[in-house]
Each structure stands twice: as structure tokens, then as C-alpha cells.
Design a protein around this motif. Structure first.
Motif, PDB file in Angstrom:
ATOM      1  N   LYS A  55      -9.607  -3.523   8.737  1.00  0.00           N
ATOM      2  CA  LYS A  55      -8.767  -2.552   9.326  1.00  0.00           C
ATOM      3  C   LYS A  55      -7.853  -1.656   8.526  1.00  0.00           C
ATOM      4  O   LYS A  55      -7.664  -0.522   8.576  1.00  0.00           O
ATOM      5  N   GLU A  56      -7.087  -2.301   7.776  1.00  0.00           N
ATOM      6  CA  GLU A  56      -5.981  -1.986   6.930  1.00  0.00           C
ATOM      7  C   GLU A  56      -6.486  -0.777   5.911  1.00  0.00           C
ATOM      8  O   GLU A  56      -6.032   0.023   5.605  1.00  0.00           O
ATOM      9  N   ASP A  57      -7.617  -1.242   5.513  1.00  0.00           N
ATOM     10  CA  ASP A  57      -8.471  -0.122   4.436  1.00  0.00           C
ATOM     11  C   ASP A  57      -8.796   0.985   4.841  1.00  0.00           C
ATOM     12  O   ASP A  57      -8.956   2.050   4.143  1.00  0.00           O
ATOM     13  N   LEU A  58      -8.805   1.121   6.264  1.00  0.00           N
ATOM     14  CA  LEU A  58      -9.194   2.397   6.847  1.00  0.00           C
ATOM     15  C   LEU A  58      -7.884   3.393   6.391  1.00  0.00           C
ATOM     16  O   LEU A  58      -8.251   4.432   6.593  1.00  0.00           O
ATOM     17  N   LEU A  60      -5.820   3.119   3.947  1.00  0.00           N
ATOM     18  CA  LEU A  60      -5.547   3.268   2.438  1.00  0.00           C
ATOM     19  C   LEU A  60      -6.484   3.707   1.595  1.00  0.00           C
ATOM     20  O   LEU A  60      -6.162   3.589   0.257  1.00  0.00           O
ATOM     21  N   HIS A  61      -7.111   4.626   2.030  1.00  0.00           N
ATOM     22  CA  HIS A  61      -8.468   4.972   1.156  1.00  0.00           C
ATOM     23  C   HIS A  61      -7.901   5.980   0.140  1.00  0.00           C
ATOM     24  O   HIS A  61      -8.202   6.253  -0.965  1.00  0.00           O
ATOM     25  N   ARG A  62      -6.768   6.588   0.425  1.00  0.00           N
ATOM     26  CA  ARG A  62      -6.108   7.433  -0.329  1.00  0.00           C
ATOM     27  C   ARG A  62      -5.415   6.746  -1.563  1.00  0.00           C
ATOM     28  O   ARG A  62      -5.374   7.430  -2.976  1.00  0.00           O
ATOM     29  N   PHE A  63      -5.078   5.682  -1.395  1.00  0.00           N
ATOM     30  CA  PHE A  63      -4.780   4.635  -2.474  1.00  0.00           C
ATOM     31  C   PHE A  63      -5.711   4.297  -3.306  1.00  0.00           C
ATOM     32  O   PHE A  63      -5.682   4.275  -4.641  1.00  0.00           O
ATOM     33  N   ALA A  64      -6.883   4.029  -2.738  1.00  0.00           N
ATOM     34  CA  ALA A  64      -7.965   3.378  -3.504  1.00  0.00           C
ATOM     35  C   ALA A  64      -8.592   4.634  -4.225  1.00  0.00           C
ATOM     36  O   ALA A  64      -9.167   4.149  -5.466  1.00  0.00           O
ATOM     37  N   ASP A  65      -8.568   5.950  -4.033  1.00  0.00           N
ATOM     38  CA  ASP A  65      -9.165   7.023  -4.789  1.00  0.00           C
ATOM     39  C   ASP A  65      -8.007   6.774  -6.141  1.00  0.00           C
ATOM     40  O   ASP A  65      -8.708   7.520  -7.130  1.00  0.00           O
ATOM     41  N   HIS A  66      -6.829   6.539  -6.238  1.00  0.00           N
ATOM     42  CA  HIS A  66      -5.936   6.381  -7.367  1.00  0.00           C
ATOM     43  C   HIS A  66      -6.078   5.180  -7.995  1.00  0.00           C
ATOM     44  O   HIS A  66      -5.405   4.926  -9.134  1.00  0.00           O
ATOM     45  N   GLU A  67      -7.065   4.222  -7.668  1.00  0.00           N
ATOM     46  CA  GLU A  67      -6.897   2.803  -8.384  1.00  0.00           C
ATOM     47  C   GLU A  67      -6.967   2.716  -9.802  1.00  0.00           C
ATOM     48  O   GLU A  67      -6.266   1.974 -10.267  1.00  0.00           O
ATOM     49  N   ASP A  68      -7.963   3.437 -10.303  1.00  0.00           N
ATOM     50  CA  ASP A  68      -8.119   3.397 -11.722  1.00  0.00           C
ATOM     51  C   ASP A  68      -7.538   4.626 -12.662  1.00  0.00           C
ATOM     52  O   ASP A  68      -7.799   4.928 -13.362  1.00  0.00           O
ATOM     53  N   GLU A  69      -6.536   5.412 -11.640  1.00  0.00           N
ATOM     54  CA  GLU A  69      -6.137   6.653 -12.237  1.00  0.00           C
ATOM     55  C   GLU A  69      -5.271   6.374 -13.735  1.00  0.00           C
ATOM     56  O   GLU A  69      -5.393   7.071 -14.739  1.00  0.00           O
ATOM     57  N   TRP A  70      -4.514   5.126 -13.673  1.00  0.00           N
ATOM     58  CA  TRP A  70      -3.652   4.904 -14.808  1.00  0.00           C
ATOM     59  C   TRP A  70      -4.449   4.615 -16.022  1.00  0.00           C
ATOM     60  O   TRP A  70      -4.156   4.893 -17.385  1.00  0.00           O
ATOM     61  N   ALA A  71      -5.655   3.750 -15.819  1.00  0.00           N
ATOM     62  CA  ALA A  71      -6.613   3.423 -16.751  1.00  0.00           C
ATOM     63  C   ALA A  71      -7.202   4.813 -17.237  1.00  0.00           C
ATOM     64  O   ALA A  71      -7.281   4.666 -18.509  1.00  0.00           O
ATOM     65  N   ALA A 126       1.681  -4.750   3.208  1.00  0.00           N
ATOM     66  CA  ALA A 126       1.174  -5.741   2.245  1.00  0.00           C
ATOM     67  C   ALA A 126      -0.165  -5.716   1.948  1.00  0.00           C
ATOM     68  O   ALA A 126      -0.514  -6.040   0.777  1.00  0.00           O
ATOM     69  N   ARG A 127      -0.913  -4.776   2.446  1.00  0.00           N
ATOM     70  CA  ARG A 127      -2.509  -4.602   2.140  1.00  0.00           C
ATOM     71  C   ARG A 127      -2.302  -3.824   0.765  1.00  0.00           C
ATOM     72  O   ARG A 127      -3.195  -3.687  -0.138  1.00  0.00           O
ATOM     73  N   LEU A 128      -1.378  -2.929   0.724  1.00  0.00           N
ATOM     74  CA  LEU A 128      -1.221  -1.889  -0.171  1.00  0.00           C
ATOM     75  C   LEU A 128      -1.006  -2.911  -1.724  1.00  0.00           C
ATOM     76  O   LEU A 128      -1.605  -2.106  -2.635  1.00  0.00           O
ATOM     77  N   TYR A 129      -0.387  -3.838  -1.453  1.00  0.00           N
ATOM     78  CA  TYR A 129      -0.322  -4.589  -2.881  1.00  0.00           C
ATOM     79  C   TYR A 129      -1.498  -4.978  -3.454  1.00  0.00           C
ATOM     80  O   TYR A 129      -1.928  -5.346  -4.747  1.00  0.00           O
ATOM     81  N   THR A 130      -2.585  -5.164  -2.444  1.00  0.00           N
ATOM     82  CA  THR A 130      -3.933  -5.348  -3.196  1.00  0.00           C
ATOM     83  C   THR A 130      -4.426  -4.448  -3.907  1.00  0.00           C
ATOM     84  O   THR A 130      -5.293  -4.540  -4.927  1.00  0.00           O
ATOM     85  N   TYR A 131      -4.190  -3.126  -3.457  1.00  0.00           N
ATOM     86  CA  TYR A 131      -4.574  -2.048  -4.183  1.00  0.00           C
ATOM     87  C   TYR A 131      -3.869  -1.884  -5.536  1.00  0.00           C
ATOM     88  O   TYR A 131      -4.298  -1.623  -6.585  1.00  0.00           O
ATOM     89  N   LEU A 132      -2.595  -2.291  -5.389  1.00  0.00           N
ATOM     90  CA  LEU A 132      -1.805  -2.213  -6.551  1.00  0.00           C
ATOM     91  C   LEU A 132      -2.077  -3.140  -7.767  1.00  0.00           C
ATOM     92  O   LEU A 132      -1.919  -2.681  -8.950  1.00  0.00           O
ATOM     93  N   ARG A 133      -2.449  -4.441  -7.060  1.00  0.00           N
ATOM     94  CA  ARG A 133      -2.850  -5.297  -8.158  1.00  0.00           C
ATOM     95  C   ARG A 133      -4.403  -5.020  -8.803  1.00  0.00           C
ATOM     96  O   ARG A 133      -4.492  -5.383 -10.046  1.00  0.00           O
ATOM     97  N   ALA A 156       2.237  -5.440 -20.137  1.00  0.00           N
ATOM     98  CA  ALA A 156       2.648  -4.167 -20.072  1.00  0.00           C
ATOM     99  C   ALA A 156       1.954  -3.611 -18.627  1.00  0.00           C
ATOM    100  O   ALA A 156       2.755  -2.685 -18.029  1.00  0.00           O
ATOM    101  N   ALA A 157       0.810  -3.660 -18.526  1.00  0.00           N
ATOM    102  CA  ALA A 157       0.463  -3.263 -17.253  1.00  0.00           C
ATOM    103  C   ALA A 157       1.055  -3.590 -15.954  1.00  0.00           C
ATOM    104  O   ALA A 157       1.488  -2.691 -15.075  1.00  0.00           O
ATOM    105  N   GLY A 158       1.651  -4.619 -16.170  1.00  0.00           N
ATOM    106  CA  GLY A 158       2.460  -5.284 -14.851  1.00  0.00           C
ATOM    107  C   GLY A 158       3.821  -4.466 -14.799  1.00  0.00           C
ATOM    108  O   GLY A 158       4.277  -3.942 -13.795  1.00  0.00           O
ATOM    109  N   GLN A 159       4.458  -4.495 -15.986  1.00  0.00           N
ATOM    110  CA  GLN A 159       5.616  -3.555 -15.984  1.00  0.00           C
ATOM    111  C   GLN A 159       5.485  -2.093 -15.529  1.00  0.00           C
ATOM    112  O   GLN A 159       6.219  -1.538 -14.814  1.00  0.00           O
ATOM    113  N   ILE A 160       4.612  -1.337 -16.266  1.00  0.00           N
ATOM    114  CA  ILE A 160       4.167  -0.114 -15.751  1.00  0.00           C
ATOM    115  C   ILE A 160       3.759   0.183 -14.268  1.00  0.00           C
ATOM    116  O   ILE A 160       4.432   1.212 -13.859  1.00  0.00           O
ATOM    117  N   VAL A 161       3.200  -0.769 -14.028  1.00  0.00           N
ATOM    118  CA  VAL A 161       2.736  -0.336 -12.185  1.00  0.00           C
ATOM    119  C   VAL A 161       4.265  -0.688 -11.560  1.00  0.00           C
ATOM    120  O   VAL A 161       4.382   0.124 -10.789  1.00  0.00           O
TER     121      VAL A 161
END
Length: 215
Positions: A55-58, A60-71, A126-133, A156-161
Motif C-alpha cells: 500500500k505504501e508504494d502507491l 511513493l511512485h514519485r520517488f521511484a521515478d528518481h531512484e536511479d537519478e543520481w546514478a 519508513a517505506r521511503l528508506y527502501t527507495y533511498l537504499r 561514497a554513495a552512502g555519504q552522498i545520499v
């Protein structure tokens, strides 16, 4: 044909999520059932769960769209001859100038309402941290192409995020809690961003020059 199917799937995905967010904003996350979201989006519950496992994913799709942005920013920067932190800093500052919600520097009423929903609902936060990881893992893979496999890329990735999330939350706090406008906060947000990346460079030292692939 495949392109049309993918487009239809994307539209369904967005319709379900936007229907959910509208209901969550109106009544609160916990007061809305998955069945109600499915009805509002005119899909079945099994279809909904094919797109959104929880249900939480419903929400958070706006964050999902940014998941690989920094990469993606790191890889595009390499093609342009930029060191990772230079590319990331440039992208972040451009996001501030554009008032991109992902930077926290956005005072649009709809964005603020969404952020209040997110940060005011413990299960969503809490679910947001799954996306951040996942975002961190994607960034680490991109950095490993520069630094080589090993701890340097992951650290480095951990610090940057964490730094980017901290900057975004501070911008949002000033707008939401102190009542400042995005234009008022912009100069300080730029200064904070530049300070953050300077500190990251100091921490990473010469690893950011990309000349040490074994690290």
C-alpha cells in the motif's frame, strides 16, 4: 507494439498512484483501503498489486521515478568529462534553480500537501528508506565504474545520499515549518549545497578524480 504496451502500462501505473494520492490527501493514508484505491482507478485489486506490491508504494511512485537519478547523473557526467561530485553538485544546484520538489525547495501547495502526507505518516516515511537504499545501491554501482569495486564506491554513495536527503529536508523544513517561500530560501539552499559538496570532496580526497580504479 511493445512500445504501446509499455506506454499503456505506464499510464495505468500513474493513474493508480495518482488516484491513491488524491484519496490519501483527502482522507489520510490509514483511512483509505486498497480496495477503495482500486475502485477509484477502475482496476481490480490483483491488477493494483501487480503494479504496487505494498500500500505504501502507491504513495511513493514519485520517488521511484528518481531512484536511479543520481546514478544517471554520474554516468552522464563522465561522458562530459566531469568528476562524479562535480556532476552531482551541478545537477543539484540546477534542481534548486528549477524548484524541483526532490530538492525540497518547492513551495507549490500540492507539493507541500504531499510532503506533509509523506513525513506525517510513519509507515510511508519508513517505506521511503527502501527507495533511498535502492537509490544508494544504484549510485554505488555507477561510482564503482569510476573508483572500482570496493568500499570507496559504497561509502561514497552512502555519504552522498545522506547529504542530499539532509539538504532536501532542511529546505522543506524552512518552507513548511518557518513559512518561508522558496525564493527566500534559495540563496541559503545554494550555499548549503556548495558547503555540503565541499565537505564531501574533503572527505573523499583525491578519490573523486577517478584516477584510482582499484579503490
Amino acid at each position: 507494439m511493445t512500445g504501446l504496451r509499455e506506454l499503456k502500462k505506464r499510464r495505468t501505473y500513474e493513474t493508480i498512484s495518482e488516484s491513491a494520492i488524491a484519496l490519501f490527501l483527502e482522507r489520510g493514508f490509514d483511512a483509505v483501503s486498497v480496495a477503495e484505491v482500486a475502485a477509484a482507478a477502475e482496476v481490480s485489486k490483483p491488477t493494483l498489486f501487480r503494479y504496487f506490491p505494498a500500500k505504501e508504494d502507491l504513495a511513493l511512485h514519485r520517488f521511484a521515478d528518481h531512484e536511479d537519478e543520481w546514478a544517471r547523473v554520474v554516468r552522464a557526467g563522465r561522458e562530459a568529462g566531469l568528476a562524479p561530485l562535480d556532476a552531482l553538485e551541478r545537477h543539484f544546484l540546477a534542481g534548486l534553480a528549477a524548484r524541483d520538489p526532490i530538492t525540497g525547495l518547492c513551495d507549490d501547495a500540492r507539493v507541500l500537501a504531499y510532503q506533509r502526507l509523506l513525513y506525517g505518516t510513519p509507515s510511508l516515511e519508513a517505506r521511503l528508506y527502501t527507495y533511498l537504499r535502492r537509490s544508494e545501491a544504484a549510485l554505488a554501482r555507477a561510482l564503482a565504474e569510476v573508483f572500482g569495486e570496493g568500499m570507496t564506491a559504497r561509502l561514497a554513495a552512502g555519504q552522498i545520499v545522506v547529504v542530499l536527503q539532509t539538504l532536501a529536508l532542511e529546505n522543506w523544513r524552512r518552507i513548511e515549518e518557518e513559512g518561508e517561500g522558496a525564493d527566500e530560501v534559495h540563496e541559503a539552499a545554494v550555499e548549503a549545497g556548495r558547503l555540503a559538496f565541499r565537505l564531501l570532496r574533503d572527505g573523499l580526497g583525491d578519490a573523486d578524480d577517478g584516477e584510482h580504479p582499484g579503490r
